[in-house]
Design an enzyme around this catalytic site. Structure first.
Site, short mmCIF file in Angstrom:
data_model
loop_
_atom_site.label_atom_id
_atom_site.label_comp_id
_atom_site.label_asym_id
_atom_site.label_seq_id
_atom_site.Cartn_x
_atom_site.Cartn_y
_atom_site.Cartn_z
CB CYS A 82 60.02 100.26 154.05
SG CYS A 82 59.12 98.78 153.50
CG ASN A 83 55.40 99.98 152.39
OD1 ASN A 83 55.85 100.79 151.60
ND2 ASN A 83 55.44 98.68 152.20
CD GLU A 111 53.79 92.55 154.21
OE1 GLU A 111 54.67 91.70 154.45
OE2 GLU A 111 53.71 93.63 154.78
CD GLN A 170 59.40 92.55 155.53
OE1 GLN A 170 58.98 92.83 154.41
NE2 GLN A 170 60.60 92.90 155.91
CD GLN A 198 57.64 94.87 158.79
OE1 GLN A 198 56.48 95.08 158.44
NE2 GLN A 198 58.66 95.18 158.02
N GLY A 205 73.12 93.75 137.71
CA GLY A 205 72.37 94.89 138.24
C GLY A 205 72.62 95.08 139.71
CD GLU A 259 62.81 99.25 145.19
OE1 GLU A 259 61.82 98.90 145.85
OE2 GLU A 259 62.92 100.37 144.64
#
Length: 433
Positions: A60-61, A121, A123, A127, A196, A199
């Site tokens: 996503c980044n 991080e 994750q 990946q 809620g 995000e």
């Protein structure tokens, strides 16, 4: 387009090119334009365009392409990217390109969490591993990229083991859920509600799900709550019904963008009248949607965004202190990678020399055995053949080992030496492929 070439060349049989677009130089809506809709066909396209090996990484980044080729064509990589992703030339201004040692250093830092939006991080390590394993399983990555990615993955794991780069929660949602887990003896046994469906609520839901906590979720429209529960987690509850359940709840997370207080002093006072146990409320909304006066009610523990942000900032500062230690590990590993790559560069010449001399050995052995045919048996022939191997090994081992050492040591003289050896033994780089 940012390019770094020349001074960072690696002594590889091939060269490594990394082209990337990340959160650092492109907002999310721009980043999305660079994604490859069909990753497999995109790998094939880069290979068809001249890359010997290719790995595509998409998160996503970031979107990144790693290509290995004898004569890397950076402009060609960009052209193929534009073609595969349907980009225009002006879009390529957001792309960073690095070659050789710079590209490998970036991969090491990336796998170690130093190039992430949230430093340290975890994750990203998974990946990178999945992107490489996909490329290797489909024969898009072989020896050269395998060596580099294997090293990067090991370094990423080591950095996280040796340093505190990934210690401490650095997301608002993770810190909030962690605090709740510490507050209650058994959070799984508590009645939990999440208000809620955006995000922020999604991050809370994932953190709760990770801990195996069963919870209800509500939003101002039931359809959104139901959709949220199907795609993320939680059991949907109608909004009006949820607001009437506060007396039953032990833990409430509020993460919405409502322009008014969803949890008021009056509502919570009424809820606390007929209950004995305490209730914990996290207001993760901006602006706040829980009246601060709620904190004055006996049995209510209210924690707002500012309090959590202080803890997050503390954890971030702690991680940043570990960056230098992580970089030192990476720098040390880069020396090992460089030496390994230099040895790889010398190996085709060494193998070719041994092969060339072995052809001579075999030819002369046949002549000798032919001359001795009437006077020798199988045992004598075996001894003579072993002698021929021993002579070749004895003659070539010292100069070839010396060549390997000189190539690893580097420098202009070592390059000239390898050219001389290749010429003496008629090594042809093209025919060796």
């Amino acid at each position: 387009m940012t390019t770094a070439v020349g001074t960072q060349d690696l002594s590889l049989p091939v060269q490594i090119v990394n082209a990337r677009v990340t959160y650092k130089n492109a907002p999310i809506h721009v980043l999305e334009k660079f994604t490859f809709k069909d990753v497999e066909s995109s790998h094939k396209a880069f290979m068809d365009a001249g890359a010997d090996e290719c790995v595509i990484l998409q998160t996503c980044n970031r979107v990144e392409v790693y290509a290995a080729a004898k004569s890397p064509d950076e402009a060609g990589v960009l052209r193929q990217w534009a073609q595969s992703a349907g980009l225009q030339d002006k879009d390529l201004a957001s792309v960073e390109v690095e070659v050789g040692k710079d590209a490998v250093m970036h991969l090491m830092r990336l796998a170690s969490g130093l190039d992430s939006l949230v430093v340290g991080e975890d994750q990203i390590l998974g990946q990178v591993r999945r992107a490489f394993e996909f490329a290797r399983a489909n024969s898009y990555a072989s020896a050269n990229l395998a060596m580099i990615f294997d090293k990067a993955l090991k370094v990423g794991s080591r950095v996280r083991t040796v340093t505190g780069i990934n210690k401490g929660n650095v997301s608002i949602a993770s810190v909030a859920v962690n605090l709740a887990d510490e507050y209650f003896d058994d959070m799984k046994a508590k009645k939990v509600m999440l208000i809620g469906s955006g995000e922020g609520a999604s991050l809370v839901a994932k953190a709760l799900k990770k801990r195996g906590v069963d919870f209800m979720v509500t939003s101002r429209t039931y359809d959104r709550a139901r959709s949220f529960s199907e795609t993320v987690a939680g059991r949907p509850v109608p909004f009006d019904a949820a607001l009437g359940m506060f007396q039953e709840l032990d833990l409430i997370f509020v993460a919405t963008t409502a322009p008014y207080f969803l949890i008021t002093q009056e509502r919570m006072e009424a809820a606390m009248k007929d209950r004995n146990g305490a209730v914990m409320i996290f207001d993760l909304s901006n602006p706040r949607t829980v009246d601060e006066k709620v904190a004055t009610i006996h049995g209510v523990k209210l924690i707002n965004m500012d309090q959590i942000a202080e803890l997050v900032e503390k954890n971030v500062r702690s991680r940043m202190k570990e960056v230098n230690s992580a970089q030192k590990i990476i720098d040390d590993e880069m020396k090992s990678v460089d030496s390994m790559m230099k040895r790889l560069k010398a190996e085709p010449v060494v193998v070719s020399v041994f092969k060339s001399v072995d052809q001579i050995r075999e030819r002369e052995l046949k002549k000798a055995l032919s001359m001795l045919a009437s006077r020798s048996g199988p045992e004598q022939e075996r001894i003579i053949e072993q002698l021929s191997y021993a002579i070749v090994e004895g003659v070539l081992s010292t100069p070839m080992n010396y060549l390997r050492k000189e190539i690893v040591a580097g420098g202009r003289e070592s390059e000239e030496l390898m050219k001389i050896v290749a010429k003496l033994f008629q090594y042809d780089d093209e025919k060796a492929q």
